[in-house]
Design a protein around this motif. Structure first.
Motif: not given
Length: 497
Positions: A5-10, A67-70, A78-80, A148-156
Protein backbone atom coordinates in the motif's frame (compact mmCIF):
# COMPACT_ATOMS: atom_id res chain seq x y z
CA UNK A 1 -0.10 -9.90 4.43
CA UNK A 2 -2.15 -7.48 2.41
CA UNK A 3 -0.70 -6.22 -0.85
CA UNK A 4 1.71 -3.32 -0.83
CA UNK A 5 0.00 0.00 0.00
CA UNK A 6 1.77 3.21 -1.12
CA UNK A 7 1.58 5.42 1.95
CA UNK A 8 4.34 7.86 1.13
CA UNK A 9 4.70 10.82 -1.21
CA UNK A 10 7.18 8.96 -3.39
CA UNK A 11 6.07 7.98 -6.87
CA UNK A 12 7.85 4.63 -6.82
CA UNK A 13 6.65 1.26 -8.05
CA UNK A 14 5.36 -1.42 -5.73
CA UNK A 15 8.15 -3.70 -6.94
CA UNK A 16 10.96 -1.43 -5.73
CA UNK A 17 13.85 -3.35 -4.22
CA UNK A 18 16.52 -1.51 -2.20
CA UNK A 19 19.79 -2.00 -4.04
CA UNK A 20 23.19 -2.08 -2.38
CA UNK A 21 26.65 -0.74 -3.12
CA UNK A 22 29.92 -1.37 -1.33
CA UNK A 23 29.16 1.71 0.80
CA UNK A 24 25.73 0.42 1.82
CA UNK A 25 22.24 0.77 0.39
CA UNK A 26 21.88 3.09 -2.56
CA UNK A 27 19.98 6.34 -2.06
CA UNK A 28 16.40 6.09 -3.30
CA UNK A 29 14.72 8.74 -5.49
CA UNK A 30 12.30 9.63 -2.68
CA UNK A 31 15.11 11.00 -0.47
CA UNK A 32 16.16 14.64 -0.50
CA UNK A 33 19.93 14.93 -0.78
CA UNK A 34 21.72 18.10 0.28
CA UNK A 35 20.45 21.14 2.14
CA UNK A 36 16.72 21.20 2.87
CA UNK A 37 15.03 23.83 5.03
CA UNK A 38 11.95 22.07 6.37
CA UNK A 39 9.44 23.91 8.54
CA UNK A 40 7.34 21.62 10.69
CA UNK A 41 4.00 23.37 10.23
CA UNK A 42 1.84 20.75 8.53
CA UNK A 43 2.20 22.44 5.14
CA UNK A 44 4.26 20.14 2.93
CA UNK A 45 4.36 22.32 -0.15
CA UNK A 46 8.05 23.12 0.35
CA UNK A 47 8.87 19.44 -0.18
CA UNK A 48 9.89 18.21 -3.64
CA UNK A 49 6.93 16.40 -5.21
CA UNK A 50 8.31 12.87 -4.89
CA UNK A 51 10.27 13.31 -1.64
CA UNK A 52 9.50 11.30 1.49
CA UNK A 53 12.59 11.76 3.69
CA UNK A 54 15.21 14.47 4.22
CA UNK A 55 17.86 15.33 6.78
CA UNK A 56 20.09 18.12 8.00
CA UNK A 57 22.65 18.20 10.82
CA UNK A 58 19.98 18.44 13.52
CA UNK A 59 16.96 16.46 12.31
CA UNK A 60 15.65 13.76 10.01
CA UNK A 61 12.35 14.75 8.35
CA UNK A 62 9.56 12.62 6.94
CA UNK A 63 6.59 13.41 4.72
CA UNK A 64 3.76 10.91 4.47
CA UNK A 65 0.11 10.27 3.70
CA UNK A 66 -2.24 7.40 4.36
CA UNK A 67 -3.77 6.93 0.95
CA UNK A 68 -7.48 7.67 0.80
CA UNK A 69 -7.71 8.28 4.56
CA UNK A 70 -8.03 11.24 6.90
CA UNK A 71 -7.83 10.49 10.60
CA UNK A 72 -6.18 11.92 13.68
CA UNK A 73 -2.87 10.09 13.88
CA UNK A 74 -2.79 9.92 17.69
CA UNK A 75 -6.32 8.51 17.96
CA UNK A 76 -6.57 6.45 14.78
CA UNK A 77 -8.50 3.27 13.95
CA UNK A 78 -5.27 1.69 12.65
CA UNK A 79 -1.74 1.72 14.00
CA UNK A 80 0.72 3.49 11.72
CA UNK A 81 4.41 2.68 12.32
CA UNK A 82 7.59 4.33 11.09
CA UNK A 83 10.23 1.59 11.00
CA UNK A 84 13.79 2.88 10.87
CA UNK A 85 17.08 1.12 10.29
CA UNK A 86 18.98 4.14 11.55
CA UNK A 87 22.42 2.93 10.39
CA UNK A 88 21.32 0.98 7.28
CA UNK A 89 22.92 -2.16 8.70
CA UNK A 90 21.21 -5.53 9.16
CA UNK A 91 23.78 -6.45 11.84
CA UNK A 92 22.10 -4.09 14.28
CA UNK A 93 18.41 -3.95 15.12
CA UNK A 94 15.68 -6.49 14.44
CA UNK A 95 15.54 -8.38 11.18
CA UNK A 96 12.58 -10.02 9.45
CA UNK A 97 11.94 -12.52 6.70
CA UNK A 98 9.24 -10.29 5.23
CA UNK A 99 10.18 -8.34 2.12
CA UNK A 100 11.34 -5.56 2.07
CA UNK A 101 12.07 -5.70 5.82
CA UNK A 102 14.52 -8.55 5.12
CA UNK A 103 17.01 -5.94 3.86
CA UNK A 104 16.86 -3.96 7.12
CA UNK A 105 17.78 -4.16 10.78
CA UNK A 106 15.05 -2.09 12.45
CA UNK A 107 16.57 -0.11 15.34
CA UNK A 108 13.68 2.29 16.01
CA UNK A 109 9.90 2.10 15.72
CA UNK A 110 7.67 5.16 16.00
CA UNK A 111 4.12 3.92 16.63
CA UNK A 112 1.14 6.21 16.11
CA UNK A 113 -1.96 5.11 18.09
CA UNK A 114 -0.10 2.03 19.40
CA UNK A 115 -2.46 -0.83 20.15
CA UNK A 116 -2.66 -2.24 23.65
CA UNK A 117 -1.45 -5.72 24.50
CA UNK A 118 -5.06 -6.88 24.13
CA UNK A 119 -5.23 -5.44 20.60
CA UNK A 120 -7.47 -2.50 21.49
CA UNK A 121 -7.01 0.82 19.72
CA UNK A 122 -4.52 3.09 21.46
CA UNK A 123 -3.70 6.79 21.59
CA UNK A 124 -0.62 8.95 21.38
CA UNK A 125 2.81 8.08 20.00
CA UNK A 126 5.30 5.55 21.32
CA UNK A 127 9.00 5.35 20.36
CA UNK A 128 10.86 2.11 20.96
CA UNK A 129 14.48 1.16 20.28
CA UNK A 130 15.50 -2.42 19.46
CA UNK A 131 18.87 -4.16 19.38
CA UNK A 132 20.04 -7.23 17.45
CA UNK A 133 19.18 -9.53 20.38
CA UNK A 134 15.55 -8.44 20.50
CA UNK A 135 15.94 -6.26 23.57
CA UNK A 136 13.72 -3.17 23.58
CA UNK A 137 13.81 0.15 25.38
CA UNK A 138 11.35 3.04 25.26
CA UNK A 139 12.61 6.40 24.02
CA UNK A 140 10.65 9.40 25.31
CA UNK A 141 9.28 11.51 22.46
CA UNK A 142 10.55 14.70 24.06
CA UNK A 143 14.04 13.22 24.54
CA UNK A 144 14.05 12.40 20.81
CA UNK A 145 12.51 15.80 20.03
CA UNK A 146 10.02 13.89 17.93
CA UNK A 147 6.92 15.67 16.68
CA UNK A 148 4.62 15.77 13.70
CA UNK A 149 2.20 18.24 12.17
CA UNK A 150 -0.68 18.88 11.90
CA UNK A 151 -2.30 17.55 15.07
CA UNK A 152 -5.68 17.35 13.33
CA UNK A 153 -6.82 14.91 10.64
CA UNK A 154 -5.18 15.71 7.32
CA UNK A 155 -4.30 14.19 3.96
CA UNK A 156 -0.60 14.91 4.45
CA UNK A 157 1.68 15.02 7.48
CA UNK A 158 5.28 15.82 8.18
CA UNK A 159 7.39 14.65 11.11
CA UNK A 160 10.89 15.09 12.44
CA UNK A 161 13.29 13.19 14.67
CA UNK A 162 16.33 14.64 16.43
CA UNK A 163 19.82 13.55 15.43
CA UNK A 164 21.11 14.82 18.79
CA UNK A 165 18.60 13.37 21.27
CA UNK A 166 19.02 13.74 25.03
CA UNK A 167 18.53 9.96 25.33
CA UNK A 168 19.38 7.28 22.77
CA UNK A 169 18.04 4.03 24.19
CA UNK A 170 19.51 1.07 22.28
CA UNK A 171 20.25 2.99 19.08
CA UNK A 172 23.58 2.30 17.35
CA UNK A 173 25.97 5.25 17.11
CA UNK A 174 26.35 5.14 13.34
CA UNK A 175 23.90 6.67 10.88
CA UNK A 176 21.25 8.87 12.46
CA UNK A 177 23.36 9.82 15.49
CA UNK A 178 26.56 10.54 13.54
CA UNK A 179 26.89 9.99 9.79
CA UNK A 180 26.35 7.37 7.12
CA UNK A 181 22.99 6.15 5.79
CA UNK A 182 19.51 5.47 7.15
CA UNK A 183 16.71 3.42 5.65
CA UNK A 184 13.16 2.59 6.56
CA UNK A 185 9.51 2.43 5.61
CA UNK A 186 6.02 3.07 6.93
CA UNK A 187 3.68 0.22 7.81
CA UNK A 188 0.07 -0.33 8.84
CA UNK A 189 -0.31 -2.89 11.62
CA UNK A 190 -3.26 -5.19 12.24
CA UNK A 191 -4.77 -5.67 15.68
CA UNK A 192 -2.54 -8.75 16.19
CA UNK A 193 0.62 -6.75 15.37
CA UNK A 194 1.27 -8.07 11.88
CA UNK A 195 2.10 -5.83 8.92
CA UNK A 196 -0.95 -5.41 6.69
CA UNK A 197 0.41 -2.71 4.37
CA UNK A 198 3.64 -0.87 3.82
CA UNK A 199 5.21 1.94 1.84
CA UNK A 200 8.03 2.04 -0.60
CA UNK A 201 11.30 1.79 1.32
CA UNK A 202 13.50 4.85 1.49
CA UNK A 203 17.25 5.25 1.90
CA UNK A 204 19.06 8.49 2.59
CA UNK A 205 22.68 9.47 3.04
CA UNK A 206 22.97 11.63 6.13
CA UNK A 207 25.16 14.69 6.61
CA UNK A 208 27.34 14.61 9.72
CA UNK A 209 25.20 15.22 12.79
CA UNK A 210 25.67 18.40 14.82
CA UNK A 211 27.68 18.08 18.04
CA UNK A 212 24.64 18.94 20.15
CA UNK A 213 21.06 20.23 20.11
CA UNK A 214 20.37 23.46 18.27
CA UNK A 215 20.02 26.33 20.75
CA UNK A 216 18.87 29.86 19.92
CA UNK A 217 20.97 32.86 20.93
CA UNK A 218 19.23 36.21 20.48
CA UNK A 219 16.88 38.56 22.24
CA UNK A 220 13.13 38.45 21.68
CA UNK A 221 12.01 40.40 18.60
CA UNK A 222 11.70 44.11 19.39
CA UNK A 223 8.13 45.35 19.14
CA UNK A 224 7.84 48.23 16.62
CA UNK A 225 6.83 51.58 18.12
CA UNK A 226 3.57 51.55 16.18
CA UNK A 227 2.67 47.95 17.06
CA UNK A 228 0.46 46.23 19.60
CA UNK A 229 1.94 43.12 21.23
CA UNK A 230 -0.63 40.37 21.85
CA UNK A 231 0.12 37.25 23.88
CA UNK A 232 -2.11 34.16 24.13
CA UNK A 233 -1.27 31.78 26.96
CA UNK A 234 -2.99 28.79 28.54
CA UNK A 235 -1.45 29.09 32.01
CA UNK A 236 -2.62 25.62 33.20
CA UNK A 237 -4.80 25.43 36.28
CA UNK A 238 -4.36 28.97 37.61
CA UNK A 239 -0.60 28.62 37.32
CA UNK A 240 0.29 32.23 38.23
CA UNK A 241 -1.39 31.82 41.62
CA UNK A 242 0.64 28.69 42.38
CA UNK A 243 3.94 29.70 40.78
CA UNK A 244 3.97 33.51 40.66
CA UNK A 245 7.71 34.09 40.19
CA UNK A 246 7.98 31.99 37.03
CA UNK A 247 4.95 33.59 35.40
CA UNK A 248 6.16 37.02 36.46
CA UNK A 249 9.45 36.38 34.60
CA UNK A 250 7.63 35.23 31.46
CA UNK A 251 5.16 38.14 31.40
CA UNK A 252 7.96 40.65 32.05
CA UNK A 253 10.17 39.19 29.30
CA UNK A 254 7.41 39.27 26.68
CA UNK A 255 5.98 42.65 27.80
CA UNK A 256 2.68 42.24 25.98
CA UNK A 257 0.06 44.98 25.70
CA UNK A 258 -2.87 42.54 25.55
CA UNK A 259 -2.79 39.08 27.11
CA UNK A 260 -5.37 36.42 26.26
CA UNK A 261 -5.47 33.92 29.12
CA UNK A 262 -6.98 30.47 29.49
CA UNK A 263 -7.35 28.26 32.59
CA UNK A 264 -7.18 31.08 35.19
CA UNK A 265 -9.93 29.71 37.43
CA UNK A 266 -8.98 31.33 40.73
CA UNK A 267 -10.65 34.64 41.56
CA UNK A 268 -12.55 37.21 39.53
CA UNK A 269 -11.38 40.01 37.22
CA UNK A 270 -10.37 42.19 40.18
CA UNK A 271 -8.16 39.40 41.55
CA UNK A 272 -6.40 38.92 38.22
CA UNK A 273 -5.94 42.69 37.90
CA UNK A 274 -4.44 42.80 41.41
CA UNK A 275 -1.99 40.01 40.51
CA UNK A 276 -0.75 41.84 37.41
CA UNK A 277 -0.62 45.19 39.19
CA UNK A 278 1.56 43.71 41.93
CA UNK A 279 3.94 41.68 39.76
CA UNK A 280 4.07 42.89 36.14
CA UNK A 281 5.20 46.39 35.18
CA UNK A 282 2.85 48.67 33.24
CA UNK A 283 3.07 52.46 33.04
CA UNK A 284 -0.68 52.69 32.46
CA UNK A 285 -1.86 50.00 34.87
CA UNK A 286 -3.93 46.94 33.99
CA UNK A 287 -7.53 46.36 32.95
CA UNK A 288 -9.08 42.88 33.05
CA UNK A 289 -12.19 41.31 31.54
CA UNK A 290 -12.78 37.79 32.88
CA UNK A 291 -15.58 35.31 32.29
CA UNK A 292 -17.23 34.14 35.52
CA UNK A 293 -17.16 30.51 36.57
CA UNK A 294 -14.62 27.76 35.98
CA UNK A 295 -13.53 25.56 33.08
CA UNK A 296 -16.65 23.45 33.37
CA UNK A 297 -19.14 26.27 32.80
CA UNK A 298 -17.61 28.82 30.45
CA UNK A 299 -15.13 30.49 32.79
CA UNK A 300 -11.38 30.56 33.43
CA UNK A 301 -10.69 32.77 30.38
CA UNK A 302 -9.69 36.43 30.48
CA UNK A 303 -8.47 39.40 28.48
CA UNK A 304 -5.79 41.41 30.29
CA UNK A 305 -4.85 44.81 28.86
CA UNK A 306 -2.53 47.73 29.59
CA UNK A 307 -5.26 49.95 28.15
CA UNK A 308 -8.88 50.52 29.19
CA UNK A 309 -11.04 47.50 28.39
CA UNK A 310 -14.78 46.92 28.68
CA UNK A 311 -16.51 43.54 28.36
CA UNK A 312 -18.61 42.42 25.40
CA UNK A 313 -20.61 39.22 24.87
CA UNK A 314 -20.78 37.78 28.37
CA UNK A 315 -22.35 34.36 28.94
CA UNK A 316 -21.95 33.05 25.37
CA UNK A 317 -23.38 29.60 24.62
CA UNK A 318 -22.81 27.18 21.75
CA UNK A 319 -26.33 27.31 20.26
CA UNK A 320 -27.07 29.12 16.99
CA UNK A 321 -28.19 32.33 18.73
CA UNK A 322 -25.45 32.29 21.37
CA UNK A 323 -27.90 32.03 24.26
CA UNK A 324 -28.79 28.31 24.17
CA UNK A 325 -26.61 25.22 24.22
CA UNK A 326 -23.55 24.61 26.35
CA UNK A 327 -21.49 27.44 27.90
CA UNK A 328 -18.50 28.50 25.81
CA UNK A 329 -15.21 29.32 27.53
CA UNK A 330 -14.95 32.79 26.10
CA UNK A 331 -14.19 36.37 27.16
CA UNK A 332 -14.15 39.42 24.89
CA UNK A 333 -13.31 43.08 25.40
CA UNK A 334 -13.28 46.33 23.49
CA UNK A 335 -9.97 48.03 24.20
CA UNK A 336 -8.93 51.61 23.45
CA UNK A 337 -5.28 51.38 22.39
CA UNK A 338 -2.73 53.86 20.97
CA UNK A 339 -3.31 52.36 17.49
CA UNK A 340 -7.10 52.62 17.73
CA UNK A 341 -9.97 50.48 19.02
CA UNK A 342 -9.46 46.73 19.29
CA UNK A 343 -11.88 43.87 19.88
CA UNK A 344 -9.87 41.15 21.62
CA UNK A 345 -11.27 37.73 22.51
CA UNK A 346 -9.84 34.80 24.47
CA UNK A 347 -11.28 31.31 24.12
CA UNK A 348 -10.63 27.76 25.22
CA UNK A 349 -12.50 25.36 22.97
CA UNK A 350 -13.59 21.89 24.06
CA UNK A 351 -10.69 19.48 24.50
CA UNK A 352 -10.05 15.91 23.49
CA UNK A 353 -11.74 13.55 21.07
CA UNK A 354 -10.83 12.82 17.47
CA UNK A 355 -12.17 13.64 14.02
CA UNK A 356 -16.00 13.66 13.96
CA UNK A 357 -16.22 12.81 17.67
CA UNK A 358 -18.76 14.56 19.91
CA UNK A 359 -15.91 16.72 21.24
CA UNK A 360 -14.99 17.74 17.70
CA UNK A 361 -18.61 18.61 16.92
CA UNK A 362 -18.80 20.67 20.12
CA UNK A 363 -15.65 22.58 19.14
CA UNK A 364 -17.32 23.45 15.84
CA UNK A 365 -20.49 24.61 17.59
CA UNK A 366 -18.46 26.78 19.98
CA UNK A 367 -16.35 28.30 17.21
CA UNK A 368 -19.42 29.03 15.09
CA UNK A 369 -21.15 30.74 18.02
CA UNK A 370 -18.10 32.93 18.73
CA UNK A 371 -17.78 34.07 15.12
CA UNK A 372 -21.48 34.86 14.79
CA UNK A 373 -21.58 36.75 18.08
CA UNK A 374 -18.39 38.72 17.39
CA UNK A 375 -19.57 39.65 13.91
CA UNK A 376 -22.59 41.30 15.52
CA UNK A 377 -20.63 42.91 18.34
CA UNK A 378 -18.13 44.49 15.94
CA UNK A 379 -20.72 45.60 13.37
CA UNK A 380 -20.78 49.25 14.45
CA UNK A 381 -16.96 49.55 14.60
CA UNK A 382 -15.66 48.78 11.14
CA UNK A 383 -12.33 50.47 11.92
CA UNK A 384 -11.60 48.34 15.01
CA UNK A 385 -8.90 45.67 14.77
CA UNK A 386 -10.24 42.19 15.48
CA UNK A 387 -8.21 39.63 17.45
CA UNK A 388 -9.11 36.19 18.77
CA UNK A 389 -6.72 33.73 20.34
CA UNK A 390 -6.53 30.84 22.70
CA UNK A 391 -6.34 27.11 23.15
CA UNK A 392 -8.28 25.84 20.14
CA UNK A 393 -7.58 22.16 20.94
CA UNK A 394 -7.27 21.06 17.30
CA UNK A 395 -6.91 17.34 18.01
CA UNK A 396 -9.78 16.24 15.77
CA UNK A 397 -10.42 18.16 12.56
CA UNK A 398 -9.48 21.61 11.25
CA UNK A 399 -12.98 23.17 10.83
CA UNK A 400 -13.15 24.59 14.40
CA UNK A 401 -10.28 26.95 13.56
CA UNK A 402 -11.83 28.08 10.30
CA UNK A 403 -15.30 28.50 11.80
CA UNK A 404 -13.82 30.59 14.63
CA UNK A 405 -12.44 33.21 12.23
CA UNK A 406 -15.17 33.09 9.61
CA UNK A 407 -16.52 36.38 8.28
CA UNK A 408 -15.95 38.85 11.11
CA UNK A 409 -13.11 41.01 9.83
CA UNK A 410 -14.10 44.63 9.17
CA UNK A 411 -14.55 43.95 5.46
CA UNK A 412 -16.57 40.79 6.03
CA UNK A 413 -13.71 38.44 5.20
CA UNK A 414 -12.26 35.74 7.44
CA UNK A 415 -9.66 36.64 10.04
CA UNK A 416 -6.10 35.70 9.10
CA UNK A 417 -3.99 33.25 11.10
CA UNK A 418 -0.74 34.54 12.58
CA UNK A 419 1.73 31.74 11.85
CA UNK A 420 4.12 31.77 14.79
CA UNK A 421 7.31 29.70 14.72
CA UNK A 422 8.89 28.59 17.97
CA UNK A 423 11.65 31.12 18.62
CA UNK A 424 14.91 29.65 17.34
CA UNK A 425 13.24 26.57 15.83
CA UNK A 426 11.53 25.83 12.51
CA UNK A 427 8.39 24.38 14.07
CA UNK A 428 4.97 25.59 15.23
CA UNK A 429 4.15 23.53 18.30
CA UNK A 430 2.49 25.31 21.25
CA UNK A 431 1.87 22.37 23.59
CA UNK A 432 4.17 19.80 25.15
CA UNK A 433 3.83 17.58 28.18
CA UNK A 434 6.69 15.34 29.31
CA UNK A 435 4.27 12.95 31.00
CA UNK A 436 1.76 12.61 28.17
CA UNK A 437 1.67 9.92 25.46
CA UNK A 438 0.85 12.69 22.97
CA UNK A 439 3.67 14.44 21.15
CA UNK A 440 4.17 18.24 21.03
CA UNK A 441 1.71 19.96 18.72
CA UNK A 442 0.09 23.21 17.69
CA UNK A 443 -3.06 23.68 19.75
CA UNK A 444 -2.94 27.46 20.35
CA UNK A 445 -3.63 30.08 17.68
CA UNK A 446 -4.00 33.83 17.25
CA UNK A 447 -6.15 35.15 14.40
CA UNK A 448 -6.52 38.81 13.44
CA UNK A 449 -8.28 41.06 10.98
CA UNK A 450 -5.90 41.66 8.09
CA UNK A 451 -8.20 44.26 6.49
CA UNK A 452 -6.59 46.87 8.75
CA UNK A 453 -3.62 45.18 10.44
CA UNK A 454 -0.51 43.20 9.56
CA UNK A 455 1.86 41.00 11.53
CA UNK A 456 5.26 42.50 12.30
CA UNK A 457 6.45 39.54 14.41
CA UNK A 458 4.95 36.25 15.51
CA UNK A 459 6.66 33.67 17.70
CA UNK A 460 6.15 30.97 20.31
CA UNK A 461 8.37 31.14 23.39
CA UNK A 462 9.89 27.90 24.68
CA UNK A 463 12.75 28.52 27.10
CA UNK A 464 14.15 25.05 26.45
CA UNK A 465 15.15 26.21 22.96
CA UNK A 466 17.15 29.20 24.23
CA UNK A 467 20.87 29.30 24.94
CA UNK A 468 22.22 30.15 28.39
CA UNK A 469 23.28 33.54 27.00
CA UNK A 470 19.78 34.35 25.79
CA UNK A 471 18.17 33.17 29.01
CA UNK A 472 20.50 35.34 31.07
CA UNK A 473 19.76 38.43 28.97
CA UNK A 474 16.02 37.83 29.24
CA UNK A 475 16.06 37.06 32.95
CA UNK A 476 14.57 33.60 32.32
CA UNK A 477 15.39 30.08 33.47
CA UNK A 478 15.51 27.09 31.16
CA UNK A 479 12.75 25.37 33.14
CA UNK A 480 10.36 28.34 32.98
CA UNK A 481 8.36 26.85 30.09
CA UNK A 482 7.51 23.88 32.29
CA UNK A 483 5.20 26.14 34.31
CA UNK A 484 2.46 25.16 31.85
CA UNK A 485 1.90 22.45 29.27
CA UNK A 486 1.25 25.25 26.77
CA UNK A 487 3.71 27.79 25.37
CA UNK A 488 2.80 31.47 24.93
CA UNK A 489 2.03 32.65 21.39
CA UNK A 490 3.15 36.25 20.80
CA UNK A 491 2.10 38.46 17.87
CA UNK A 492 3.02 42.08 17.09
CA UNK A 493 0.28 43.77 15.07
CA UNK A 494 0.64 47.05 13.16
CA UNK A 495 -2.37 48.99 11.92
CA UNK A 496 -2.39 49.39 8.14
CA UNK A 497 -5.33 51.80 7.80
Amino acid sequence: MRSHSPLLAASLSAALVVSCTKDGPAVTPNAVQGEFNATLDGDTREWPTDAAVAADRHFAYFRFTVQGEQFTLQAAPEELVLMLDVDAQTATGRTSELEPLNTMGIDLQVRFSPRTSAGAAGTGVELGTIDAYGNTERLPALAADFMFSPTYASSWYEARLSRTPSATGLLPTQGLLSDGSMQGLWAIMDADGTVSGYSDPFVIRLPTAAPGPKMFTADLPIKPDDALRVMSFNIHNSGPMNNPKTFERLFEAVSADIILLQEWETGDAAAVEAWFTALVASDSGWSVVKAPGDKSNGGAVAVVSKYPAVPVLEGLRSGPNGTTGKPVRFAAARIETPIGPVFAASTHLKCCGTKDSREDVQRMDEARAIAQAMKGACATSADAIRIVGGDINLVGSRPPLDLLRAGWDGDGSDLAIADALVLGDRSMYTWADDNSPFTPGRLDYVAYGDSNARVAHAFVLDTRRLSDESLARLGLDRADSACSDHRPVVVDLVRTK
